[in-house]
Design a protein around this motif. Sequence first.
Motif, PDB file in Angstrom:
ATOM      1  N   ALA A  48      55.858  30.370  27.609  1.00 13.92           N
ATOM      2  CA  ALA A  48      55.334  31.612  27.038  1.00 13.92           C
ATOM      3  C   ALA A  48      54.760  32.432  28.185  1.00 13.92           C
ATOM      4  N   VAL A  49      55.435  33.512  28.539  1.00  9.61           N
ATOM      5  CA  VAL A  49      55.059  34.207  29.773  1.00  9.61           C
ATOM      6  C   VAL A  49      54.546  35.625  29.546  1.00  9.61           C
ATOM      7  N   VAL A  50      53.801  36.077  30.530  1.00  8.15           N
ATOM      8  CA  VAL A  50      53.335  37.448  30.598  1.00  8.15           C
ATOM      9  C   VAL A  50      53.706  37.953  31.985  1.00  8.15           C
ATOM     10  N   GLY A  51      54.313  39.108  32.038  1.00  2.79           N
ATOM     11  CA  GLY A  51      54.673  39.683  33.328  1.00  2.79           C
ATOM     12  C   GLY A  51      53.887  40.947  33.587  1.00  2.79           C
ATOM     13  N   SER A  52      53.625  41.206  34.855  1.00  3.01           N
ATOM     14  CA  SER A  52      52.978  42.456  35.237  1.00  3.01           C
ATOM     15  C   SER A  52      53.070  42.611  36.741  1.00  3.01           C
ATOM     16  N   ASP A  53      53.479  43.773  37.204  1.00  2.90           N
ATOM     17  CA  ASP A  53      53.455  43.965  38.658  1.00  2.90           C
ATOM     18  C   ASP A  53      52.276  44.839  39.066  1.00  2.90           C
ATOM     19  N   LYS A  54      51.310  44.949  38.167  1.00  3.41           N
ATOM     20  CA  LYS A  54      50.128  45.761  38.498  1.00  3.41           C
ATOM     21  C   LYS A  54      48.882  44.882  38.634  1.00  3.41           C
ATOM     22  N   LEU A  55      47.987  45.336  39.525  1.00  2.00           N
ATOM     23  CA  LEU A  55      46.703  44.645  39.654  1.00  2.00           C
ATOM     24  C   LEU A  55      45.704  45.291  38.700  1.00  2.00           C
ATOM     25  N   VAL A  56      44.954  44.458  38.014  1.00  2.00           N
ATOM     26  CA  VAL A  56      43.907  44.993  37.141  1.00  2.00           C
ATOM     27  C   VAL A  56      42.594  44.284  37.479  1.00  2.00           C
ATOM     28  N   LYS A  57      41.486  44.907  37.078  1.00  2.00           N
ATOM     29  CA  LYS A  57      40.175  44.327  37.373  1.00  2.00           C
ATOM     30  C   LYS A  57      39.653  43.559  36.164  1.00  2.00           C
ATOM     31  N   THR A  58      39.235  42.322  36.418  1.00  2.00           N
ATOM     32  CA  THR A  58      38.660  41.530  35.333  1.00  2.00           C
ATOM     33  C   THR A  58      37.201  41.942  35.131  1.00  2.00           C
ATOM     34  N   PRO A  59      36.628  41.623  33.955  1.00  2.00           N
ATOM     35  CA  PRO A  59      35.219  41.963  33.698  1.00  2.00           C
ATOM     36  C   PRO A  59      34.290  41.414  34.787  1.00  2.00           C
ATOM     37  N   ASP A  60      34.661  40.250  35.377  1.00  2.00           N
ATOM     38  CA  ASP A  60      33.788  39.714  36.431  1.00  2.00           C
ATOM     39  C   ASP A  60      34.191  40.189  37.823  1.00  2.00           C
ATOM     40  N   GLY A  61      35.012  41.263  37.866  1.00  2.00           N
ATOM     41  CA  GLY A  61      35.240  41.957  39.122  1.00  2.00           C
ATOM     42  C   GLY A  61      36.347  41.437  40.019  1.00  2.00           C
ATOM     43  N   ARG A  62      37.183  40.506  39.526  1.00  2.00           N
ATOM     44  CA  ARG A  62      38.301  40.044  40.340  1.00  2.00           C
ATOM     45  C   ARG A  62      39.502  40.953  40.139  1.00  2.00           C
ATOM     46  N   GLU A  63      40.325  41.095  41.205  1.00  2.00           N
ATOM     47  CA  GLU A  63      41.578  41.843  41.101  1.00  2.00           C
ATOM     48  C   GLU A  63      42.688  40.851  40.824  1.00  2.00           C
ATOM     49  N   VAL A  64      43.360  40.968  39.723  1.00  2.00           N
ATOM     50  CA  VAL A  64      44.396  40.000  39.384  1.00  2.00           C
ATOM     51  C   VAL A  64      45.650  40.717  38.897  1.00  2.00           C
ATOM     52  N   ARG A  65      46.785  40.008  38.984  1.00  3.58           N
ATOM     53  CA  ARG A  65      47.981  40.525  38.335  1.00  3.58           C
ATOM     54  C   ARG A  65      47.813  40.265  36.845  1.00  3.58           C
ATOM     55  N   GLY A  66      47.899  41.304  36.062  1.00  2.60           N
ATOM     56  CA  GLY A  66      47.667  41.066  34.640  1.00  2.60           C
ATOM     57  C   GLY A  66      47.845  42.316  33.802  1.00  2.60           C
ATOM     58  N   ARG A  67      47.472  42.201  32.553  1.00  2.00           N
ATOM     59  CA  ARG A  67      47.557  43.318  31.628  1.00  2.00           C
ATOM     60  C   ARG A  67      46.187  43.500  30.980  1.00  2.00           C
ATOM     61  N   ALA A  68      45.693  44.747  31.048  1.00  2.00           N
ATOM     62  CA  ALA A  68      44.347  45.025  30.554  1.00  2.00           C
ATOM     63  C   ALA A  68      44.396  45.504  29.108  1.00  2.00           C
ATOM     64  N   TYR A  69      43.503  44.954  28.306  1.00  2.00           N
ATOM     65  CA  TYR A  69      43.370  45.359  26.904  1.00  2.00           C
ATOM     66  C   TYR A  69      41.908  45.686  26.643  1.00  2.00           C
ATOM     67  N   PRO A  70      41.655  46.433  25.560  1.00  2.00           N
ATOM     68  CA  PRO A  70      40.253  46.743  25.240  1.00  2.00           C
ATOM     69  C   PRO A  70      39.409  45.476  25.123  1.00  2.00           C
ATOM     70  N   TRP A  71      40.019  44.377  24.685  1.00  2.00           N
ATOM     71  CA  TRP A  71      39.273  43.136  24.470  1.00  2.00           C
ATOM     72  C   TRP A  71      39.265  42.219  25.683  1.00  2.00           C
ATOM     73  N   GLY A  72      39.956  42.627  26.747  1.00  2.00           N
ATOM     74  CA  GLY A  72      39.931  41.775  27.940  1.00  2.00           C
ATOM     75  C   GLY A  72      41.209  41.861  28.743  1.00  2.00           C
ATOM     76  N   VAL A  73      41.312  40.992  29.740  1.00  2.00           N
ATOM     77  CA  VAL A  73      42.465  41.014  30.638  1.00  2.00           C
ATOM     78  C   VAL A  73      43.261  39.728  30.482  1.00  2.00           C
ATOM     79  N   VAL A  74      44.590  39.864  30.321  1.00  2.00           N
ATOM     80  CA  VAL A  74      45.454  38.691  30.323  1.00  2.00           C
ATOM     81  C   VAL A  74      45.951  38.505  31.747  1.00  2.00           C
ATOM     82  N   GLU A  75      45.631  37.359  32.342  1.00  2.00           N
ATOM     83  CA  GLU A  75      45.981  37.121  33.735  1.00  2.00           C
ATOM     84  C   GLU A  75      47.301  36.359  33.837  1.00  2.00           C
ATOM     85  N   VAL A  76      48.234  36.946  34.594  1.00  2.00           N
ATOM     86  CA  VAL A  76      49.541  36.329  34.789  1.00  2.00           C
ATOM     87  C   VAL A  76      49.417  34.947  35.428  1.00  2.00           C
TER      88      VAL A  76
END
Length: 297
Positions: free
Chosen positions: A224-252
Amino acid sequence: LMGFVGFANLPNQVHRKSVRKGFQFTAMVVGESGLGKSTLINTLFNTTLYPPKAPLPPSAERPSTVAIESISADIEENGVRLRLTVVDTPGFGDFVNNDECWKPIVENIEARFDSYLEQENRVNRQKIVDNRVHACLYFIQPTGHSLKPIDIEFMRQLHTRVNLIPIIAKADTLTDEEVAEFKARVLADIQYHKIHIFEAPTYENEDEEALAEAKEIMSKIPFAVVGSDKLVKTPDGREVRGRAYPWGVVEVDNEDHCDFVKLRQMLVRTYMEELREYTNDVLYENWRTDKLLSMGV
Ligand code: GDP
Ligand code: MG
C-alpha cells in the motif's frame, strides 16, 4: 537517508565482474490513469523521469488504444551506474470497452523476449542489450472493495511472462483498517485465481536475518503505497517527502504510514538482481520453450 535510492547495493547482490559494465533494469507500470504511476516512479528513483504534465484540454483527442511508452535514464549512486528504463502503458483501463487491453502489453513483453533471443542467436553475442521487462508494478485502485475483473484478467494473462508486483495505489485515501481489509481481499482473489506474484526468494541455506527480511517484505504484499516528489513540513518541523492534509502529513518514507520503503526494498535494494535472474532463468526460458514447441522444433 532520504535521497538514497539503494541500487548502490547492487554490487553486493551480484558478482563484481558485472559491476564494471553497469546495470540495466527495466520496470513496467500498469494501471488506470491518475493512480499515481508516474509520481511513484519519480519517488522510487528520486528523479524526475516524469516531469509534471499539463492536463489535457477536454477537447483534446484521446487515443483509444493502450500505448507503450518507454523512457530511460542513467542514474548513478556511490559510483554504481544503473541504466533504468521505465515502460509506461497509458490508456490501460481507461476506455469504455477494456476487453483485451492486456494484449498489447503481453505483445510488448514478448517482443522484448524475441529481441533477446535474436541477439542470443547471433554469431557475436558480446554486446547483448537486455530490454526484457524485469518487473511489472500493477496499480490497484484503492476502492476498498476487491479486485476488479480487469485486474484479475490482466494478472492472469501476464503472470507467466513477467514478475508481477501488485500495489495498492494512493493508500493515503484509505484508513489503516480499510487498507488491512482490502489487502486481505486482494490476496484472497489472487490466490483464488492462482495468480503467481513475485516472491522474495528464501533459500534453504540462507541466514536468519535474510529470511526474516524476506518474510517481512512478503507480509506487506500488496504494497500500500503513497507517492510524492514534493517536500512538505511536518508539524514537528521536519522536511519529508509526503502529502500534506489538514489533519496531518502522510510521510512516504515512514513505514508506519505506508509500504513505500518495503516496496523499494523489494524492487531495488534487495531483490533487483533476483528479479533479473528470475526473468532470465524462468520467465524467458519458459517463453522460449513454448515458442520452440509451437514452431514444432
Ligand atoms: P498516473 O496517471 O498513474 O501516472 O498518475 P500521476 O503520477 O500523474 O498522478 C495523478 C495525480 O495523483 C497527481 O495529481 C498526483 O499528485 C496524485 N498522486 C500521485 N500519487 C499519489 C498518492 O500516493 N496519493 C494521493 N492522494 N495522490 C497521489
Ligand atoms: Mg503517468
